[in-house]
Design an enzyme around this catalytic site. Sequence first.
Site, mmCIF file in Angstrom:
data_model
loop_
_atom_site.group_PDB
_atom_site.id
_atom_site.type_symbol
_atom_site.label_atom_id
_atom_site.label_comp_id
_atom_site.label_asym_id
_atom_site.label_seq_id
_atom_site.Cartn_x
_atom_site.Cartn_y
_atom_site.Cartn_z
ATOM 1 N N LYS A 117 -9.899 0.643 5.581
ATOM 2 C CA LYS A 117 -11.187 1.357 5.704
ATOM 3 C C LYS A 117 -12.306 0.353 6.036
ATOM 4 O O LYS A 117 -12.076 -0.579 6.782
ATOM 5 C CB LYS A 117 -11.479 2.155 4.440
ATOM 6 N N GLY B 114 -8.236 8.205 -2.756
ATOM 7 C CA GLY B 114 -9.291 7.429 -3.407
ATOM 8 C C GLY B 114 -9.755 8.028 -4.725
ATOM 9 O O GLY B 114 -10.787 7.643 -5.261
ATOM 10 N N HIS C 149 -7.465 10.480 10.232
ATOM 11 C CA HIS C 149 -7.667 10.251 8.803
ATOM 12 C C HIS C 149 -8.684 11.255 8.268
ATOM 13 O O HIS C 149 -9.647 11.608 8.957
ATOM 14 C CB HIS C 149 -8.146 8.812 8.548
ATOM 15 N N SER D 54 -3.695 7.615 -3.261
ATOM 16 C CA SER D 54 -3.636 6.900 -4.531
ATOM 17 C C SER D 54 -2.247 6.356 -4.868
ATOM 18 O O SER D 54 -1.829 6.359 -6.028
ATOM 19 C CB SER D 54 -4.159 7.783 -5.677
ATOM 20 N N ASN E 156 -4.403 0.953 4.972
ATOM 21 C CA ASN E 156 -5.641 1.344 5.647
ATOM 22 C C ASN E 156 -6.790 0.701 4.878
ATOM 23 O O ASN E 156 -7.124 1.130 3.777
ATOM 24 C CB ASN E 156 -5.776 2.875 5.629
ATOM 25 N N GLU F 253 -1.469 13.274 3.809
ATOM 26 C CA GLU F 253 -2.419 12.760 2.831
ATOM 27 C C GLU F 253 -3.251 13.908 2.267
ATOM 28 O O GLU F 253 -4.258 14.299 2.879
ATOM 29 C CB GLU F 253 -3.356 11.744 3.491
ATOM 30 N N GLU G 46 -11.094 11.007 6.329
ATOM 31 C CA GLU G 46 -12.503 10.566 6.361
ATOM 32 C C GLU G 46 -13.088 10.711 7.770
ATOM 33 O O GLU G 46 -14.267 11.013 7.927
ATOM 34 C CB GLU G 46 -12.607 9.119 5.845
HETATM 35 C C1 PEP Z 1 -6.071 6.473 2.575
HETATM 36 O O1 PEP Z 1 -7.264 6.356 2.738
HETATM 37 O O2 PEP Z 1 -5.331 6.645 3.565
HETATM 38 C C2 PEP Z 1 -5.546 6.419 1.208
HETATM 39 C C3 PEP Z 1 -4.345 6.843 0.980
HETATM 40 O O3 PEP Z 1 -6.398 5.912 0.254
HETATM 41 P P1 PEP Z 1 -6.042 5.630 -1.311
HETATM 42 O O4 PEP Z 1 -4.690 4.988 -1.336
HETATM 43 O O5 PEP Z 1 -7.134 4.725 -1.786
HETATM 44 O O6 PEP Z 1 -6.046 6.960 -1.976
#
Ligand code: PEP
Length: 246
Positions: free
Chosen positions: A8, A169, A91, A209, A6, A163, A93
């Site tokens: 973003k 992040g 997601h 992460s 992803n 998630e 966000e």
């Molecule tokens: C995401 O935004 O779906 C995600 C998992 O981000 P990150 O790997 O940066 O934590």
Amino acid sequence: MIVAGNWKMNKNATETAELIRAVAADMGNTDTRVMVAPPSINLAVAADAAKNTNIKVAAQNMHFAESGAFTGEISASMLLHLGIDHVILGHSERRSIFGETDELLAKKVDAALANNMTIIFCFGEELHDRKNDIHFEVVKNQLTEGLFHLDSKSWQNIILAYEPVWAIGTGETASPEQAQEMHAFIRKTLTDKYDAALAENISILYGGSVKPGNAKDIFSKPDVDGGLIGGAALKADDFLAIVRSA
Ligand code: PEP
């Protein structure tokens, strides 16, 4: 196994094509399904760069309507016109920054499925939910409100991505044991609502992460079927290392 990046709001059109070409060049033969989700403005460039490769391009979001007065939005048919039939929905966000509710997401899910698209459906608890020990309840609720109106057949086009918001992040990852515990709970919840065969056949990705250094441990858990990768999907070498871990 599935590894999806992803991106973003990162990478311009030139960088999008470069990153896809770099990943494709070194990916080799893999059984892992590899996907990338660039910003919508670069989807056409991405679809072109991914042509004749094993990389699937996905959208990060879409509207539930086919067309109309929805400034700034894109529809399923616009995606399909580019050959893009995968979309990330829900997601964290989108939920927390853009106010997307379970109810809205259920409409988007229906629109995507009506267009025969595959959905990567994201959900997960916030830190305060886990601290209050209601993370299982929160996750079950997100699944119930967003997806449990679907019949069994529709689930052929659903990929789940657990998630935990506190791990996105932040550099803080759920431990492999925490991921496994939640993924097993998700499978049990699907078994209770539908049946064991459906629960077994659904891919459940972990996101939060995931990096080259921790991917292998997380992916080695029996109920983890791959990852949704944010930051580490922006560098070809890191993303490829994660693909290899799968
Ligand atoms: C995401 O935004 O779906 C995600 C998992 O981000 P990150 O790997 O940066 O934590």
